[in-house]
Design a protein around this motif. Structure first.
Motif, mmCIF file in Angstrom:
data_model
loop_
_atom_site.group_PDB
_atom_site.id
_atom_site.type_symbol
_atom_site.label_atom_id
_atom_site.label_comp_id
_atom_site.label_asym_id
_atom_site.label_seq_id
_atom_site.Cartn_x
_atom_site.Cartn_y
_atom_site.Cartn_z
ATOM 1 N N UNK A 161 25.151 -13.234 21.669
ATOM 2 C CA UNK A 161 24.787 -14.637 21.495
ATOM 3 C C UNK A 161 25.795 -15.352 20.615
ATOM 4 N N UNK A 162 25.890 -16.686 20.741
ATOM 5 C CA UNK A 162 26.810 -17.446 19.880
ATOM 6 C C UNK A 162 26.386 -17.338 18.417
ATOM 7 N N UNK A 163 27.317 -17.572 17.483
ATOM 8 C CA UNK A 163 26.956 -17.485 16.060
ATOM 9 C C UNK A 163 26.004 -18.590 15.615
ATOM 10 N N UNK A 164 26.055 -19.760 16.296
ATOM 11 C CA UNK A 164 25.169 -20.873 15.964
ATOM 12 C C UNK A 164 24.676 -21.504 17.272
ATOM 13 N N UNK A 165 23.401 -21.828 17.336
ATOM 14 C CA UNK A 165 22.889 -22.484 18.533
ATOM 15 C C UNK A 165 21.531 -23.112 18.237
#
Length: 735
Positions: A187-191
């Motif tokens: 998963x992306x680091x921020x979302x």
């Protein structure tokens, strides 16, 4: 089979303090001296990674292909672990026919997820049930909150770092936006995650591509399409919320004029929905399972049986590596075996780098197995083993955990150290702690870039122990590095640094001695690093405890730096006996494959230093053009910064493979489309679908780009395929 490691009585003494999961472990440790002949037969135990949970439970008496589950176990499958159990585990559990087998499965299910295997409590299970209870109580009616969209996200990802609630207004539905910071590699680091209020109190998961902003507004704007709906949200709730309705990724570029969304957000939502079956999750689970199974065949001894010395040193490119040496305190702690008239040893070393927040950034496991001749064996007999290696680091604070395992005896030695690497750009001058050594030789130029404890072209053999003890006449030899910012280095600078070495017995006045030296600044390399050291005679020193202090002064700036090292003079015994040195065999490949650069990039990401992370991932890809993980990190960064040319260039000399991540493929295809090359985007996705499994986001994207090139027939075909795959439901337990 007999293996030698003659500490039977001592191991028995430690047995109550350490997790001995297999009573036969000690039976394989003989009381004979270390180098007695042994015959080693092949093990019948299969690798756990290839067994998996399925084969483990196929062997149970209560297994068949399928059966009706009792209510207790049906609820466990469809509620308790519905979002965290893999498909393989689900099918295995449904095939068990006895309650005994089911209970054993459940026990094993939680244990292989336990961050502290064998401990009385299981933090993973406890937190999971806390999430389940919270979701049940807060996100639904009559305790069914766990079965809502909000419940699923909360149970899977945990509580969000931030949460914003927007009450329904005239023209806009009620919404709730959750913001996550993440460490899962899939998963992306921020979302963000967006939920919209379909009916009063009924919040549904929002998809930027499949739903679009028109799903979030009411009235005539909802009928006028994405662009008008976006403007409605922008006017009522603001630009930040409107941006989030087009993409859940904070830094993804959007075009408000058409309010179209890429499939990257929906790809992420699909990953979250099926996170239990993601290859990263499965791989981590298998690694943890292997580790757990190894513990059942292993004796983990207390940390005081392993001495550790750590030294941060800059390499030839100015990057910091943490060099380490692990030394067993007693020769008999190590074991060698014999097979086919040859001797050999087999080691496993795991180094885990933990961030200040307690989360693991990366780990490195190295296995070393070598044959020895009879002469080799005689030369190392009676010497304690010292194992040397390094891992990449960057400025910051870390915990570094070591596990040094002799695979022949299934005996492990743990250790942990706290490490702080300074930000030299702020200090302008830094002096590392001195590293005592027994021997220094010119390093082989072909190996100098990766050998442990190598600096300035010199390979040092460090002392390591609970204390540095020397006999009178044995020279005190040590080296250290001086660091400056690269920008401060001037090749023409011939000014001097002043160094003062002071040593003496702290509790005895009049014993201090001082040595003054000057070091030319011209010795700094182009990255601002210099190695220096000193040899101090000890013949005139009486027995006792001493302290060495090194003072470094820059007369030009009046900056001063200090470091110190204790040592001891002993009259009869020398605790720093000659050691048997073993190097990490895999360091050359670790460096040349770019994996060390990739791991350094992960460190920078954990520090939120994206520019340095990009530099590290770029170097990793340069060293290994097939490194798809580095390519994915770079594609994500360049796409977020709308540098579409660089995204496309990542595949200028590479092809899509089965290992290429879907997010990377979508970013490249969208970059091609945005730069007017929709036909090339079609070709890219067509080639991707030949090597990747069927994917809703890939089919949807392909349909979009076929529409852009004017082929509406193919566009509709692929759009329908994509939507069908995106709306498939996850399998549930039998009722």
């Amino acid at each position: 089979m007999s293996v030698f490691a003659s500490r039977h009585s001592e191991l028995q003494a430690h047995r109550r303090l350490t997790p001995v999961m297999n009573d036969n472990t000690l039976n394989h440790i003989s009381s004979t001296p270390m180098f007695v002949s042994a015959v080693v037969r092949p093990s019948r135990r299969l690798p756990s990674a290839s067994i998996g949970l399925l084969l483990v439970f196929l062997a149970l008496p209560g297994f068949c292909s399928s059966t009706k589950l009792p209510p207790k176990y049906s609820q466990w499958l469809k509620k308790d672990v519905a979002y965290i159990i893999s498909n393989e585990e689900r099918e295995t559990f449904k095939g068990l026919t006895s309650d005994e087998a089911r209970e054993k499965f459940i026990e094993h299910f939680w244990e292989i997820r336990n961050p502290t295997p064998g401990a009385p409590s299981n933090p993973y299970r406890e937190e999971h049930y806390q999430r389940l209870q919270y979701a049940s109580d807060h996100f639904g009616k009559f305790g069914d909150g766990w079965n809502t969209d909000m419940g699923r996200i909360y149970i899977t990802l945990g509580p969000p770092q931030q949460k914003a609630r927007y009450v329904a207004q005239s023209g806009v539905r009620g919404m709730e936006i959750w913001f996550y910071e993440n460490r899962h590699p899939a998963l992306p680091p921020f979302f963000n995650i967006v939920f919209y209020e379909k009916d009063f109190g009924d919040f549904r998961l929002y998809s930027p591509y499949m739903d679009g902003p028109q799903k979030l507004v009411t009235g005539i704007q909802a009928e006028q399409g994405r662009a008008q709906s976006y403007l409605q949200i922008d006017r009522i709730l603001g630009r930040e919320v409107a941006h989030t309705t087009l993409t859940l990724l904070p830094n993804e570029p959007v075009n408000p004029s058409d309010a179209n969304s890429t499939l990257l957000s929906d790809l992420m939502l699909g990953t979250i929905r099926d996170l239990a079956n993601h290859p990263f999750t499965i791989e981590a689970l298998k690694l943890h399972q292997m580790s757990t199974e190894d513990v059942t065949h292993r004796l983990v001894l207390p940390a005081d049986l392993l001495n550790v010395l750590c030294a941060p040193l800059r390499d030839s490119r100015g990057n910091v590596r943490l060099h380490y040496v692990l030394r067993l305190t007693q020769p008999e702690d190590f074991a060698v075996a014999q097979a086919d008239k040859r001797y050999y040893y087999s080691l496993d070393t795991v180094v885990r780098v933990i961030a200040a927040d307690g989360k693991e950034i990366f780990n490195r496991e190295a296995k070393t197995s070598r044959y020895l001749t009879k002469d080799d064996l005689d030369s190392v007999k009676g010497k304690p083993v010292a194992y040397e290696g390094w891992v990449p680091l960057a400025p910051g604070k870390y915990k570094v955990r070591f596990m040094f395992t002799n695979l022949l005896t299934k005996t492990s030695f743990p250790a942990e150290r706290e490490v702080e690497i300074p930000e030299v750009a702020k200090q302008d001058l830094f002096l590392t702690d001195p590293v005592p050594f027994s021997q220094a030789d010119a390093a082989d130029p072909a190996k100098g870039d990766y050998l442990p404890f190598t600096a300035g072209g010199i390979r040092f053999r460090p002392y390591v122990g609970k204390e540095l003890a020397l006999v009178p006449g044995q020279d005190l030899k040590f080296f250290y590095q001086i660091w400056r910012p690269e920008a401060a280095v001037k090749t023409s600078d011939t000014s001097k640094l002043l160094v003062e070495y002071a040593y003496g017995r702290p509790s005895y006045s009049g014993t201090a001695k001082t040595i003054h030296e000057e070091i030319s600044k011209s010795q700094f390399d182009i990255h601002g690093s210099m190695v220096s050291g000193k040899k101090i005679e000890t013949m005139a020193l009486s027995g006792g405890n001493y302290r060495l202090t090194i003072s470094l002064t820059d007369p030009d700036t009046q900056q001063k730096r200090f470091t110190a090292m204790p040592f001891r003079i002993v009259i009869e015994n020398n605790s720093q006996a000659e050691t048997w040195q073993i190097d990490d065999d895999g360091l050359a490949d670790y460096l040349t494959s770019g994996q060390s650069d990739y791991d350094r990039g992960l460190i920078y990401l954990a520090k939120q230093d994206t520019q340095s992370a990009v530099s590290s991932f770029t170097e990793a890809l340069r060293r290994d053009p097939t490194n798809e993980r580095a390519r994915a990190r770079l594609a994500d960064y360049y796409f977020q910064h709308q540098d579409f040319a660089k995204v496309i260039d990542l595949f200028a000399h590479a092809e899509v493979t089965a290992k290429t991540e879907e997010g990377t493929i979508l970013a490249v295809a969208d970059s091609l489309d945005r730069t007017g090359r929709s036909s090339q985007a079609v070709d890219l996705l067509e080639s991707a679908l030949k090597v990747k499994p069927p994917s809703g986001p890939l089919y949807l994207a392909l349909g979009t780009y076929y529409q852009h090139v004017g082929n509406s027939g193919r566009a509709e075909t692929y759009q329908n395929k994509g939507r069908a795959l995106m709306t498939e439901t996850a399998p549930k337990a039998d009722e």
